[in-house]
Design a protein around this motif. Sequence first.
Motif, short mmCIF file in Angstrom:
data_model
loop_
_atom_site.label_atom_id
_atom_site.label_comp_id
_atom_site.label_asym_id
_atom_site.label_seq_id
_atom_site.Cartn_x
_atom_site.Cartn_y
_atom_site.Cartn_z
N ALA A 102 2.90 9.98 -10.90
CA ALA A 102 1.65 9.38 -11.35
C ALA A 102 0.53 9.71 -10.38
O ALA A 102 0.75 9.81 -9.17
CB ALA A 102 1.82 7.86 -11.46
N PRO A 103 -0.68 9.89 -10.86
CA PRO A 103 -1.82 10.13 -9.97
C PRO A 103 -2.12 8.88 -9.15
O PRO A 103 -1.88 7.76 -9.60
CB PRO A 103 -2.96 10.47 -10.93
CG PRO A 103 -2.58 9.81 -12.21
CD PRO A 103 -1.09 9.87 -12.28
N PRO A 104 -2.63 9.05 -7.92
CA PRO A 104 -2.93 7.87 -7.09
C PRO A 104 -4.10 7.09 -7.67
O PRO A 104 -4.97 7.64 -8.35
CB PRO A 104 -3.28 8.48 -5.74
CG PRO A 104 -3.74 9.87 -6.04
CD PRO A 104 -2.95 10.31 -7.23
N GLU A 105 -4.11 5.82 -7.36
CA GLU A 105 -5.19 4.97 -7.83
C GLU A 105 -5.38 3.82 -6.85
O GLU A 105 -4.58 3.61 -5.94
CB GLU A 105 -4.88 4.43 -9.23
CG GLU A 105 -3.58 3.64 -9.31
CD GLU A 105 -3.27 3.20 -10.74
OE1 GLU A 105 -2.51 2.22 -10.87
OE2 GLU A 105 -3.76 3.82 -11.69
N GLY A 106 -6.46 3.10 -7.02
CA GLY A 106 -6.72 1.94 -6.18
C GLY A 106 -7.60 2.27 -4.98
O GLY A 106 -8.14 3.38 -4.84
N LEU A 107 -7.72 1.30 -4.06
CA LEU A 107 -8.63 1.39 -2.93
C LEU A 107 -8.33 2.57 -2.02
O LEU A 107 -9.23 3.19 -1.45
CB LEU A 107 -8.57 0.08 -2.13
CG LEU A 107 -9.43 -0.02 -0.87
CD1 LEU A 107 -10.92 0.09 -1.23
CD2 LEU A 107 -9.15 -1.33 -0.14
N TYR A 108 -7.04 2.93 -1.89
CA TYR A 108 -6.66 3.99 -0.95
C TYR A 108 -6.27 5.29 -1.65
O TYR A 108 -5.57 6.13 -1.08
CB TYR A 108 -5.49 3.50 -0.08
CG TYR A 108 -5.84 2.28 0.73
CD1 TYR A 108 -6.61 2.39 1.88
CD2 TYR A 108 -5.43 1.01 0.32
CE1 TYR A 108 -6.95 1.27 2.62
CE2 TYR A 108 -5.77 -0.12 1.06
CZ TYR A 108 -6.53 0.02 2.21
OH TYR A 108 -6.87 -1.09 2.94
N ALA A 109 -6.76 5.48 -2.87
CA ALA A 109 -6.40 6.67 -3.64
C ALA A 109 -6.78 7.95 -2.90
O ALA A 109 -6.11 8.98 -3.02
CB ALA A 109 -7.07 6.62 -5.01
N GLY A 110 -7.85 7.90 -2.11
CA GLY A 110 -8.31 9.10 -1.41
C GLY A 110 -7.38 9.60 -0.33
O GLY A 110 -7.51 10.74 0.12
N VAL A 111 -6.44 8.77 0.13
CA VAL A 111 -5.52 9.20 1.19
C VAL A 111 -4.08 9.26 0.66
O VAL A 111 -3.14 9.32 1.44
CB VAL A 111 -5.60 8.26 2.41
CG1 VAL A 111 -6.97 8.32 3.05
CG2 VAL A 111 -5.25 6.82 2.02
#
Length: 446
Positions: free
Chosen positions: A11-20
């Motif tokens: 799954a693709p990352p999501e949420g507050l820390y998706a960028g890391v």
Amino acid sequence: MLLAACSPYTAPPEGLYAGVLKRGESVTEATPAGPFTALAIQYRQGGGYLTSTQIDSMRLLYRDKVLIRKAEGITRWDGIGQPVYFADVFEQSDKVLKLAYEHDGKAVVQRIAAADIAYRATVAFPHGFPLAPGLLYFPGQLQPGFLLQALPLRETVLPDPLVGNYSLHANTLAAISPDGMSFAMVDSDSAPSVVMVVDADGGRREAIGLPRTYLADLPDAQANPYVRVWDWARTTFAWHKNGAGKWEVRTAAAPGTPANAVEELFIDEQSGYRQCFAASNTACLRTWRAADAAQLRKTFGPDYAPPFAWVPQAATRAFGANVSLLLFSRLGFSGTGTGYSAYVDGGQEALAAQLSMRLQDRNIPFVRVDQCPPRLGHGGKCAAPLADKLGRAESNGRELEQLIHSMEDQPGALFILPSMAVMVRARQEGGSVIQTLMRADFSRKD
């Protein structure tokens, strides 16, 4: 349908820390502290029953950027004003310990080189045991270990008091000298029986035997297991400089001097081991000096030169015989603990008779193994006398029973006292040796 169910989907990352995060990763816990954030990461791949993968790891951010991408564990060093983190990181196939902190507005990641040795850890204390604010003790599994101080970061590898065949296994830190340059090392964090002082540069003092002291049991698994030995050392040792300007420890003075210091070692462990014989320590008996090379060769031959052997400066007798040398060493049975052996010019039977008489005069219960009735069936030899005279139930443990069994066919007279096992045996070279084989409270479980 089956292929779709087993596809390695992430799954693709999501949420507050998706960028890391990368695909398949999610944050299960985030712990911010100042400019740092420790993330607990869970990586999942595949949605099928047969091919799904889940991997847990830790990640450390500094000002919202990745500082340490993957660590087996990340813990914060408590008790320090600024955030400082330990990270267990794999480099190639080796796990290394790193420390992350901020200095002059920049992140610093530093490898702890001293941690390359195997060190002891518990669930409650995975990275060192707090010794003082900003000071951690990392005990080695087979070595003394090291100290870690912050900040600035300072590693101090504790010197090994003695290695090889002469080692006393005094690898547990009990106390530190006032200037932090010498260390009192003992052989156990729960039942110490010897102390040695070693300097940061590798110098050492003579070993001092101690009455074996059983420290309080730990209240629970969350307790620091070394606090009890540190507290005990503070009330047991006092630091002093010797005539050469080197640190040494002096133990609490005995309430009274025994009539015969050598005999007392083999009669009453708790009073006998309150005396010490180290020639360089002014708190010890002044009538002994270190054995020289010729005296060691005469007693032990050319292949054994123990570092802690003393000879009397004037004629000294014990159990009706002349004492030629007193040895302090690791105990011969099981390789743990320390004790004294006295080399004398008397015969075995005369010495054994004298020891029996001294014990009877002092009303100290004992069992002489060679006088026990023959073993019946699978029962332990001397089980009944041990239970009757020493309150020793065989179910309390097997170490003493193993010692008795191993000595059944050996020459000599083995005495079991409430807190010692002592062997009197003749020597091929002439004379006899009175040898401590075990020191323990035999009413306790081994």
